[in-house]
Design an enzyme around this catalytic site. Structure first.
Site, PDB file in Angstrom:
ATOM      1  N   ASP A  30     -10.907  28.807 -47.174  1.00 48.72           N
ATOM      2  CA  ASP A  30     -10.868  27.508 -47.852  1.00 48.72           C
ATOM      3  C   ASP A  30     -11.994  26.625 -47.309  1.00 48.72           C
ATOM      4  O   ASP A  30     -12.284  26.624 -46.109  1.00 48.72           O
ATOM      5  CB  ASP A  30      -9.510  26.834 -47.613  1.00 48.72           C
ATOM      6  CG  ASP A  30      -9.258  25.688 -48.572  1.00 48.72           C
ATOM      7  OD1 ASP A  30      -8.403  25.828 -49.466  1.00 48.72           O
ATOM      8  OD2 ASP A  30      -9.936  24.634 -48.446  1.00 48.72           O
ATOM      9  N   GLU A  95      -4.708  21.505 -57.572  1.00 51.71           N
ATOM     10  CA  GLU A  95      -5.971  20.880 -57.989  1.00 51.71           C
ATOM     11  C   GLU A  95      -6.896  21.851 -58.699  1.00 51.71           C
ATOM     12  O   GLU A  95      -7.636  21.458 -59.590  1.00 51.71           O
ATOM     13  CB  GLU A  95      -6.678  20.283 -56.764  1.00 51.71           C
ATOM     14  CG  GLU A  95      -5.955  19.025 -56.282  1.00 51.71           C
ATOM     15  CD  GLU A  95      -6.581  18.416 -55.039  1.00 51.71           C
ATOM     16  OE1 GLU A  95      -7.710  18.801 -54.682  1.00 51.71           O
ATOM     17  OE2 GLU A  95      -5.910  17.553 -54.445  1.00 51.71           O
ATOM     18  N   HIS A 100      -3.664  30.501 -56.937  1.00 54.13           N
ATOM     19  CA  HIS A 100      -4.120  30.872 -55.598  1.00 54.13           C
ATOM     20  C   HIS A 100      -3.007  30.695 -54.590  1.00 54.13           C
ATOM     21  O   HIS A 100      -2.202  29.780 -54.692  1.00 54.13           O
ATOM     22  CB  HIS A 100      -5.362  30.060 -55.187  1.00 54.13           C
ATOM     23  CG  HIS A 100      -5.205  28.581 -55.356  1.00 54.13           C
ATOM     24  ND1 HIS A 100      -5.325  27.953 -56.572  1.00 54.13           N
ATOM     25  CD2 HIS A 100      -4.922  27.601 -54.460  1.00 54.13           C
ATOM     26  CE1 HIS A 100      -5.137  26.646 -56.423  1.00 54.13           C
ATOM     27  NE2 HIS A 100      -4.886  26.415 -55.157  1.00 54.13           N
ATOM     28  N   HIS A 102      -2.317  30.000 -50.679  1.00 51.92           N
ATOM     29  CA  HIS A 102      -2.894  29.530 -49.420  1.00 51.92           C
ATOM     30  C   HIS A 102      -2.220  30.286 -48.270  1.00 51.92           C
ATOM     31  O   HIS A 102      -0.991  30.294 -48.184  1.00 51.92           O
ATOM     32  CB  HIS A 102      -2.589  28.052 -49.185  1.00 51.92           C
ATOM     33  CG  HIS A 102      -3.191  27.096 -50.171  1.00 51.92           C
ATOM     34  ND1 HIS A 102      -4.335  26.374 -49.900  1.00 51.92           N
ATOM     35  CD2 HIS A 102      -2.804  26.711 -51.415  1.00 51.92           C
ATOM     36  CE1 HIS A 102      -4.616  25.585 -50.932  1.00 51.92           C
ATOM     37  NE2 HIS A 102      -3.701  25.769 -51.868  1.00 51.92           N
TER      38      HIS A 102
HETATM   39  P1  5GP Z   1      -4.790  23.368 -54.520  1.00 52.25           P
HETATM   40  O1  5GP Z   1      -4.704  21.914 -54.133  1.00 52.25           O
HETATM   41  O2  5GP Z   1      -5.234  23.557 -55.951  1.00 52.25           O
HETATM   42  O3  5GP Z   1      -3.551  24.145 -54.189  1.00 52.25           O
HETATM   43  O4  5GP Z   1      -5.883  23.995 -53.578  1.00 52.25           O
HETATM   44  C1  5GP Z   1      -7.222  24.101 -53.909  1.00 52.25           C
HETATM   45  C2  5GP Z   1      -7.939  24.484 -52.640  1.00 52.25           C
HETATM   46  O5  5GP Z   1      -9.240  24.916 -52.985  1.00 52.25           O
HETATM   47  C3  5GP Z   1      -8.085  23.329 -51.647  1.00 52.25           C
HETATM   48  O6  5GP Z   1      -7.485  23.683 -50.399  1.00 52.25           O
HETATM   49  C4  5GP Z   1      -9.601  23.152 -51.526  1.00 52.25           C
HETATM   50  O7  5GP Z   1     -10.023  22.830 -50.223  1.00 52.25           O
HETATM   51  C5  5GP Z   1     -10.128  24.504 -51.983  1.00 52.25           C
HETATM   52  N1  5GP Z   1     -11.454  24.457 -52.595  1.00 52.25           N
HETATM   53  C6  5GP Z   1     -11.881  23.576 -53.543  1.00 52.25           C
HETATM   54  N2  5GP Z   1     -13.140  23.843 -53.894  1.00 52.25           N
HETATM   55  C7  5GP Z   1     -13.528  24.922 -53.149  1.00 52.25           C
HETATM   56  C8  5GP Z   1     -14.755  25.673 -53.077  1.00 52.25           C
HETATM   57  O8  5GP Z   1     -15.737  25.418 -53.756  1.00 52.25           O
HETATM   58  N3  5GP Z   1     -14.782  26.712 -52.195  1.00 52.25           N
HETATM   59  C9  5GP Z   1     -13.712  27.018 -51.401  1.00 52.25           C
HETATM   60  N4  5GP Z   1     -13.842  28.048 -50.572  1.00 52.25           N
HETATM   61  N5  5GP Z   1     -12.542  26.346 -51.464  1.00 52.25           N
HETATM   62  C10 5GP Z   1     -12.450  25.311 -52.325  1.00 52.25           C
END
Ligand code: 5GP
Ligand code: ZN
Length: 114
Positions: A30, A95, A100, A102
């Site tokens: 991440d 987001e 995905h 984590h």
């Molecule tokens: P969500 O909030 O959708 O569960 O998690 C999205 C995750 O994607 C977040 O933890 C954020 O830091 C990660 N993320 C967003 N953009 C990028 C990116 O361009 N590259 C990587 N490696 N992680 C990303």
């Protein structure tokens, strides 16, 4: 999916720090880690969220736990343990609209919501 950030990462159009890859899954670090180890595991198939899973995806979703276990073994945090989080939709705080998982590991993770 042309506008999907994670599909762009899968296609290599956006770089990532790769942890694991096979025909069906990709795992990478991440960009904004919330623990010493913070890995995202994604299916290469564009599925928006858990709420968008179809019956056909059941086998794929069964396999993802094997991939997670393999990563935990290879990266050396299987024994000490880890936390798995999937945010789904608006109320789940998702987001990036590409399913995905984590994986958080590398230290005692502190306060638990549940
Ligand atoms: P969500 O909030 O959708 O569960 O998690 C999205 C995750 O994607 C977040 O933890 C954020 O830091 C990660 N993320 C967003 N953009 C990028 C990116 O361009 N590259 C990587 N490696 N992680 C990303
Ligand atoms: Zn996608």
């Amino acid at each position: 999916m042309e506008d999907c950030l994670f599909c762009k990462i899968i296609k290599g159009e956006i770089p990532c720090s790769k942890v694991y890859e096979d025909e069906e899954f990709l795992a990478f670090n991440d960009i904004n880690p919330k623990a010493p180890i913070h890995i995202l595991v994604i299916p290469k198939k564009h599925i928006e969220s858990l709420a968008h899973l179809k019956e056909d995806d059941e086998k794929l979703m069964g396999k993802i736990y094997g991939v997670i276990n393999k990563i935990a073994q290879e990266k050396g945090f299987k024994q000490d343990g880890y936390r798995l989080i999937v945010n789904c939709g608006k109320n789940g705080g998702q987001e990036v609209m590409h399913l995905h998982f984590h994986i958080l590991a590398g230290k005692p993770l502190g306060e638990k919501i549940i």
